[in-house]
Design a protein around this motif. Structure first.
Motif, mmCIF file in Angstrom:
data_model
loop_
_atom_site.group_PDB
_atom_site.id
_atom_site.type_symbol
_atom_site.label_atom_id
_atom_site.label_comp_id
_atom_site.label_asym_id
_atom_site.label_seq_id
_atom_site.Cartn_x
_atom_site.Cartn_y
_atom_site.Cartn_z
ATOM 1 N N ASP A 105 11.148 4.188 -0.856
ATOM 2 C CA ASP A 105 11.574 4.334 -2.254
ATOM 3 C C ASP A 105 11.756 2.966 -2.910
ATOM 4 O O ASP A 105 11.401 2.770 -4.074
ATOM 5 C CB ASP A 105 12.878 5.126 -2.326
ATOM 6 N N ILE A 106 12.313 2.022 -2.145
ATOM 7 C CA ILE A 106 12.490 0.661 -2.676
ATOM 8 C C ILE A 106 11.142 0.016 -2.941
ATOM 9 O O ILE A 106 10.913 -0.576 -4.006
ATOM 10 C CB ILE A 106 13.321 -0.194 -1.694
ATOM 11 N N TRP A 107 10.212 0.136 -1.978
ATOM 12 C CA TRP A 107 8.877 -0.440 -2.158
ATOM 13 C C TRP A 107 8.202 0.154 -3.390
ATOM 14 O O TRP A 107 7.521 -0.548 -4.148
ATOM 15 C CB TRP A 107 8.011 -0.192 -0.923
ATOM 16 N N SER A 108 8.386 1.451 -3.580
ATOM 17 C CA SER A 108 7.769 2.131 -4.721
ATOM 18 C C SER A 108 8.299 1.582 -6.044
ATOM 19 O O SER A 108 7.528 1.340 -6.984
ATOM 20 C CB SER A 108 8.044 3.638 -4.624
ATOM 21 N N LYS A 109 9.606 1.364 -6.110
ATOM 22 C CA LYS A 109 10.194 0.840 -7.348
ATOM 23 C C LYS A 109 9.693 -0.574 -7.634
ATOM 24 O O LYS A 109 9.432 -0.933 -8.793
ATOM 25 C CB LYS A 109 11.719 0.861 -7.247
ATOM 26 N N VAL A 110 9.552 -1.381 -6.590
ATOM 27 C CA VAL A 110 9.021 -2.740 -6.768
ATOM 28 C C VAL A 110 7.585 -2.681 -7.291
ATOM 29 O O VAL A 110 7.207 -3.428 -8.205
ATOM 30 C CB VAL A 110 9.090 -3.524 -5.438
ATOM 31 N N VAL A 111 6.787 -1.803 -6.701
ATOM 32 C CA VAL A 111 5.400 -1.640 -7.123
ATOM 33 C C VAL A 111 5.328 -1.217 -8.594
ATOM 34 O O VAL A 111 4.529 -1.759 -9.367
ATOM 35 C CB VAL A 111 4.701 -0.596 -6.223
ATOM 36 N N GLU A 112 6.161 -0.261 -8.975
ATOM 37 C CA GLU A 112 6.143 0.220 -10.364
ATOM 38 C C GLU A 112 6.501 -0.892 -11.343
ATOM 39 O O GLU A 112 5.974 -0.950 -12.452
ATOM 40 C CB GLU A 112 7.118 1.385 -10.518
ATOM 41 N N GLU A 113 7.381 -1.800 -10.916
ATOM 42 C CA GLU A 113 7.812 -2.875 -11.808
ATOM 43 C C GLU A 113 6.802 -4.001 -11.907
ATOM 44 O O GLU A 113 6.622 -4.588 -12.994
ATOM 45 C CB GLU A 113 9.153 -3.435 -11.323
ATOM 46 N N TYR A 114 6.097 -4.300 -10.805
ATOM 47 C CA TYR A 114 5.301 -5.519 -10.778
ATOM 48 C C TYR A 114 3.789 -5.316 -10.668
ATOM 49 O O TYR A 114 3.045 -6.292 -10.702
ATOM 50 C CB TYR A 114 5.767 -6.417 -9.618
ATOM 51 N N ILE A 115 3.339 -4.082 -10.523
ATOM 52 C CA ILE A 115 1.897 -3.828 -10.447
ATOM 53 C C ILE A 115 1.474 -2.912 -11.584
ATOM 54 O O ILE A 115 2.161 -1.931 -11.892
ATOM 55 C CB ILE A 115 1.520 -3.202 -9.086
ATOM 56 N N ASP A 116 0.368 -3.227 -12.202
ATOM 57 C CA ASP A 116 -0.195 -2.414 -13.286
ATOM 58 C C ASP A 116 -0.953 -1.234 -12.664
ATOM 59 O O ASP A 116 -2.132 -1.350 -12.322
ATOM 60 C CB ASP A 116 -1.136 -3.271 -14.138
ATOM 61 N N LEU A 117 -0.252 -0.122 -12.502
ATOM 62 C CA LEU A 117 -0.848 1.038 -11.837
ATOM 63 C C LEU A 117 -1.935 1.686 -12.684
ATOM 64 O O LEU A 117 -2.865 2.294 -12.148
ATOM 65 C CB LEU A 117 0.241 2.048 -11.476
ATOM 66 N N SER A 155 0.831 -1.211 0.000
ATOM 67 C CA SER A 155 0.000 0.000 0.000
ATOM 68 C C SER A 155 0.861 1.255 0.000
ATOM 69 O O SER A 155 0.608 2.202 -0.754
ATOM 70 C CB SER A 155 -0.918 0.012 1.225
ATOM 71 N N THR A 156 1.897 1.269 0.856
ATOM 72 C CA THR A 156 2.770 2.435 0.926
ATOM 73 C C THR A 156 3.536 2.616 -0.368
ATOM 74 O O THR A 156 3.730 3.742 -0.849
ATOM 75 C CB THR A 156 3.746 2.305 2.116
ATOM 76 N N GLY A 157 3.983 1.508 -0.967
ATOM 77 C CA GLY A 157 4.662 1.583 -2.260
ATOM 78 C C GLY A 157 3.777 2.141 -3.349
ATOM 79 O O GLY A 157 4.216 2.953 -4.176
ATOM 80 N N ILE A 158 2.513 1.711 -3.366
ATOM 81 C CA ILE A 158 1.559 2.238 -4.350
ATOM 82 C C ILE A 158 1.341 3.735 -4.131
ATOM 83 O O ILE A 158 1.325 4.526 -5.087
ATOM 84 C CB ILE A 158 0.224 1.473 -4.260
ATOM 85 N N MET A 159 1.176 4.131 -2.877
ATOM 86 C CA MET A 159 0.976 5.559 -2.579
ATOM 87 C C MET A 159 2.155 6.395 -3.055
ATOM 88 O O MET A 159 1.978 7.460 -3.647
ATOM 89 C CB MET A 159 0.778 5.743 -1.071
ATOM 90 N N LYS A 160 3.375 5.893 -2.790
ATOM 91 C CA LYS A 160 4.578 6.608 -3.204
ATOM 92 C C LYS A 160 4.683 6.669 -4.723
ATOM 93 O O LYS A 160 4.979 7.728 -5.305
ATOM 94 C CB LYS A 160 5.801 5.919 -2.618
ATOM 95 N N ALA A 161 4.443 5.558 -5.393
ATOM 96 C CA ALA A 161 4.561 5.509 -6.851
ATOM 97 C C ALA A 161 3.556 6.455 -7.515
ATOM 98 O O ALA A 161 3.906 7.201 -8.432
ATOM 99 C CB ALA A 161 4.354 4.080 -7.338
#
Length: 488
Positions: A206-218, A18-24
């Motif tokens: 920042d790391i969580w955000s990068k993972v989210v950007e790579e593996y989740i279809d935002l 959730s935090t990664g998605i929010m950051k991304a």
């Protein structure tokens, strides 16, 4: 736009994802974060990720109208493009094994918000579809529109599980995150380490955000967030069910469809009969010092704003770093980790003395949980403020973990005799009170309190309790506090 990120259970990666998605998403739009349930720690991560203060939504603290108003108010104050709501525990976990009070589903239904289900996908393929189907079938009013699989072994595993879920449940799989130790956070006895205490957590985000950007279809997530319509007024007030502890299921009305944030906001603003968030009536200016630093960080944003709405100027100070309290009319010391930083607090003798002097001069002090312990004589024989004539200790098990219902048995700093309000308690510390004749101003109807279902120690103009209060669960809190301060 709005979306609920819910888990199939605890420890499935809700907070990091959730935090990664929010950051991304914050890189391209203004994100207003929310957290379901009585939680101070996850919101601190959200706030770092989005730079907007995260807000709590809770159907034990709030009725449906308050949930809607609080959500829309948060969007308005941030001028947000999207509201992202992180759930609590599993989607359906609440107070009752069959009801909705206190669970994530109740928030999703109150806001007519689509849900993305986050699940641990380890070793699951067709069984993952069974899990999704079960969650969708249990309550058709909850609109589960997407799935994120966490802890996936690899691309082949992801594609097989994705095919099973999409074919058998007609639900989009919008992401599959591989197993990665980087997607973890440190914990301590009250949960995740608060972001305010550890600035380096920003690097992890920042790391969580990068993972989210790579593996989740935002883009798919944003599409789902746009898919629901208006939030409409419900006929049933879910917070008025007097039998919530008797496992009575809460019913909700079906909500209408539409498709934009402005419609949502207009719909609520035109709702003349909806419940107010909190009372606003104090006209006299007051200055309230709020203890906020690495140690004391457990405050609901709405508590501070409700005080400001009642003409209070909030002045922050640090019991850890500052030499003494600021020039204020009253103090508000919230929860935190004084038991972890007891030596640092003991070493700041001038601050402890200034708080004790403030109390002895009969100035108002309100303290919750960690603040209560800080006001005690000592914790584990380490000196504290000596405002309360009792020592405290750290224990190895939870002393209080519950939603709370309390009734005021006399007028006090934050409430009047006969008022019933709600809150929560979560602590490992114990205040060593053995005198049942102590001046407890709250009778606990649900929960434990300090001693024998009593809480709220009132001494001079100091009130200290284990109960954490949310402004919506105690709507007269800010008015009573500021009014009592202004009349001294």
């Amino acid at each position: 736009m709005r979306i609920v990120l819910a888990g199939t259970g605890s420890a499935v990666g809700k907070t990091t994802i959730s935090t990664g998605i929010m950051k991304a998403l914050s890189a391209e739009m203004n994100v207003q974060p929310f957290k379901v349930g009585p939680d101070y720690i996850d919101p601190s991560y959200h706030t770092l990720a989005t730079r907007n203060p995260s807000r709590n939504l809770d159907s034990f603290f709030m009725n449906d109208d308050q949930i809607k108003k609080s959500f829309v108010r948060g969007l308005d104050l941030a001028n947000a493009d999207i509201g992202i709501i992180e759930g609590v525990r599993g989607l359906y976990e609440g107070i009752s094994p069959i009801g909705d009070v206190g669970n994530t589903a109740s928030i999703a239904k109150a806001l007519n918000a689509p849900v993305i289900l986050i699940m641990d996908g380890r070793s699951l393929v067709k069984s993952a579809a069974a899990v999704v189907l079960g969650f969708k079938t249990l309550d058709p009013e909850v609109k589960i529109e997407g799935v994120i699989l966490n802890k996936i072994k690899g691309k082949r595993h992801f594609l097989k599980a994705k095919k099973a879920i999409e074919t058998l449940t007609n639900t989009r799989v919008i992401g599959g995150i591989p197993r990665d130790d980087a997607l973890t956070v440190n914990e301590r006895h009250l949960g995740l380490v608060p972001a305010l205490e550890r600035e380096r957590i920003a690097i992890n985000i920042d790391i969580w955000s990068k993972v989210v950007e790579e593996y989740i279809d935002l883009d798919a997530l944003k599409e789902i967030a746009k898919s629901q319509g208006k939030i409409t007024k419900s006929n049933k007030n879910n917070n008025c069910d007097e039998n919530i502890d008797n496992n009575i299921a809460t019913k909700y009305n079906n909500l209408n469809n539409g498709n934009n944030n402005e419609d949502i906001r207009d719909n609520i603003r035109n709702n003349e009969n909806s419940t107010e968030l909190w009372k606003i009536a104090n006209k006299n200016k007051v200055k309230i010092g709020v203890a906020r630093d690495e140690i004391f960080s457990f405050y609901y944003q709405e508590n501070l704003e409700s005080l400001e709405d009642n003409n209070a100027k909030i002045i922050l100070f640090s019991p850890y770093k500052d030499e003494e309290i600021p020039d204020v009319d009253a103090l508000y010391i919230g929860g935190g980790y004084p038991e972890i930083f007891k030596k640092e607090l003991e070493n700041n003798e001038t601050m402890r003395k200034s708080i004790n002097d403030f109390h002895r001069d009969e100035n108002p002090i309100y303290a919750e949980c960690g603040g209560l312990i800080y006001l005690s004589q000592s914790i584990d024989d380490v000196k504290m403020c000596n405002v309360l004539p009792y020592n405290s200790i750290m224990t190895d098990k939870v002393q209080g973990l519950s939603y709370v219902i309390a009734k005021s048995n006399e007028d006090n700093l934050i409430s009047q005799k006969g008022e019933v309000f709600r809150g929560h308690e979560f602590h490992y510390t114990k205040l060593l009170v053995d005198d049942v004749q102590s001046n407890f101003v709250f009778d606990i109807q649900r929960g434990r309190g300090i001693l024998n279902n009593k809480d709220g120690l009132a001494i001079n103009n100091t009130l200290a309790n284990y109960i954490h209060i949310h402004a919506c669960s105690c709507p007269n809190f800010a008015y009573n506090f500021t009014k009592n301060v202004s009349e001294l």
